[in-house]
Design an enzyme around this catalytic site. Structure first.
Site, PDB file in Angstrom:
ATOM      1  N   ARG A  79       0.829  -1.196   0.000  1.00 52.63           N
ATOM      2  CA  ARG A  79       0.000   0.000   0.000  1.00 52.63           C
ATOM      3  C   ARG A  79       0.874   1.261   0.000  1.00 52.63           C
ATOM      4  O   ARG A  79       1.862   1.327   0.709  1.00 52.63           O
ATOM      5  CB  ARG A  79      -0.923   0.012   1.223  1.00 52.63           C
ATOM      6  CG  ARG A  79      -1.978  -1.093   1.196  1.00 52.63           C
ATOM      7  CD  ARG A  79      -2.773  -1.135   2.470  1.00 52.63           C
ATOM      8  NE  ARG A  79      -1.946  -1.558   3.606  1.00 52.63           N
ATOM      9  CZ  ARG A  79      -2.407  -1.666   4.853  1.00 52.63           C
ATOM     10  NH1 ARG A  79      -3.667  -1.377   5.129  1.00 52.63           N
ATOM     11  NH2 ARG A  79      -1.606  -2.052   5.815  1.00 52.63           N
ATOM     12  N   ASP A  81       0.954   5.586   0.403  1.00 47.49           N
ATOM     13  CA  ASP A  81       0.240   6.654   1.099  1.00 47.49           C
ATOM     14  C   ASP A  81      -0.305   7.684   0.128  1.00 47.49           C
ATOM     15  O   ASP A  81       0.068   7.726  -1.046  1.00 47.49           O
ATOM     16  CB  ASP A  81       1.178   7.349   2.086  1.00 47.49           C
ATOM     17  CG  ASP A  81       1.580   6.457   3.243  1.00 47.49           C
ATOM     18  OD1 ASP A  81       0.749   5.626   3.658  1.00 47.49           O
ATOM     19  OD2 ASP A  81       2.714   6.599   3.740  1.00 47.49           O
ATOM     20  N   ARG A 229      10.455   7.226   3.775  1.00 49.87           N
ATOM     21  CA  ARG A 229      10.327   8.674   3.976  1.00 49.87           C
ATOM     22  C   ARG A 229      11.039   9.125   5.246  1.00 49.87           C
ATOM     23  O   ARG A 229      11.626  10.218   5.285  1.00 49.87           O
ATOM     24  CB  ARG A 229       8.859   9.072   3.998  1.00 49.87           C
ATOM     25  CG  ARG A 229       8.176   8.949   2.634  1.00 49.87           C
ATOM     26  CD  ARG A 229       6.668   9.054   2.739  1.00 49.87           C
ATOM     27  NE  ARG A 229       6.257  10.328   3.314  1.00 49.87           N
ATOM     28  CZ  ARG A 229       5.012  10.592   3.702  1.00 49.87           C
ATOM     29  NH1 ARG A 229       4.068   9.650   3.606  1.00 49.87           N
ATOM     30  NH2 ARG A 229       4.708  11.774   4.206  1.00 49.87           N
TER      31      ARG A 229
END
Length: 284
Positions: A79, A81, A229
């Site tokens: 998945r 974001d 990130r």
């Protein structure tokens, strides 16, 4: 919004005599792997949400249209974001068994029905029923793009992180090398991460300059929520000489999210690929 034109005849799938026949879990199906490219700008990410448009909802709606209204479910390799992009996301779709499908029909049919959204299917391949886009994956790779110049971007502002201060790549690579290998990445995962085990093996983490951009590439079998990130945000501190590279080692060993750097913006991140053995998309 105007209605889309009729589905092109050369892409039309063959339906059974009863076009509204039920298709649900337990009925015969054919599983197709698809490689998907998308611009995450304005989307809520891959997974379906109560509000907002997701890549998963768009892909399943396109597949359901191809199946003449019979619902088609999907599973993804990972998945992404809200705001994150993909150059090679992989998912699998379970179409009704009676449909006459080929790789070109699946690829072009889905891409047609995904219009006008910035989502397209690059490849499609028929796979065994037990194959899983998520669990059959052997690696995943990401790219993070940083525009490293004083002037803001006139183009592509939603596709990179603009950092004005000149970054020191040698220091950043020194710090990145400290994260490669098997570690407890608690310091680099989101507080809301649902993974049971924070231990991951990071196969590679490289930093290179490409013109005015800096590209950070990461590869591993799997990643924790926000891991890439958070690693990027930490490397930026090193590149700006606010941190010494050694502090990244200390942050890793602290096993606390507060010990590492900030989370880099979503718009600079791209899922570039997912690996399988054998690769269902490999040409014979």
């Amino acid at each position: 919004m105007t209605d889309q034109p009729a589905f092109p005849p050369e892409l039309s799938p063959v339906f059974p005599s009863d076009p509204h026949a039920a298709f649900a879990t337990g009925l015969p199906f054919q599983r197709w792997a698809v490689k998907v490219e998308y611009d995450g700008t304005g989307l809520v990410g891959w997974q379906k949400q109560n509000e907002g448009t997701s890549v998963q909802s768009l892909l399943e709606a396109a597949a359901t249209r191809m199946a003449n209204g019979r619902p088609v479910s999907s599973i993804t390799a990972g998945r992404t974001d809200s705001g994150v992009h993909a150059l090679g996301q992989v998912a699998h779709l379970d179409f009704p068994a009676d449909m006459a499908l080929t790789p070109h029909v699946v690829r072009d049919g889905l891409s047609y029905h995904l219009q006008p959204h910035a989502v397209a299917v690059l490849q499609a391949a028929l796979v065994p029923a037990e194959w899983s886009a998520r669990f059959s994956a052997t690696w995943r790779s990401y790219l993070y793009r940083i525009l490293n110049r004083p002037t803001r971007p006139a183009l592509g502002a939603t596709h990179m992180w603009h950092v004005r201060a000149r970054l020191d790549l040698a220091r950043m690579q020194d710090a990145a090398d400290r994260l490669v290998g098997q570690h407890d990445f608690t310091s680099f995962r989101a507080a809301a991460c649902q993974a049971r085990n924070p231990v991951r093996r990071l196969d590679s983490l490289t930093v290179e300059r490409v013109g005015d951009e800096i590209h950070i590439r990461a590869k591993a079998r799997s990643f924790l929520h926000h891991q890439v990130r958070n690693m990027v945000g930490t490397l930026i501190l090193v590149g700006r000489k606010r941190w010494e590279p050694e502090r990244v080692t200390a942050a890793l060993e602290a096993r606390s999210r507060t010990a590492a750097g900030p989370t880099a913006p979503a718009e600079g991140l791209y899922l570039t690929g997912v690996g399988y053995n054998p690769d269902p998309f490999a040409t014979p």
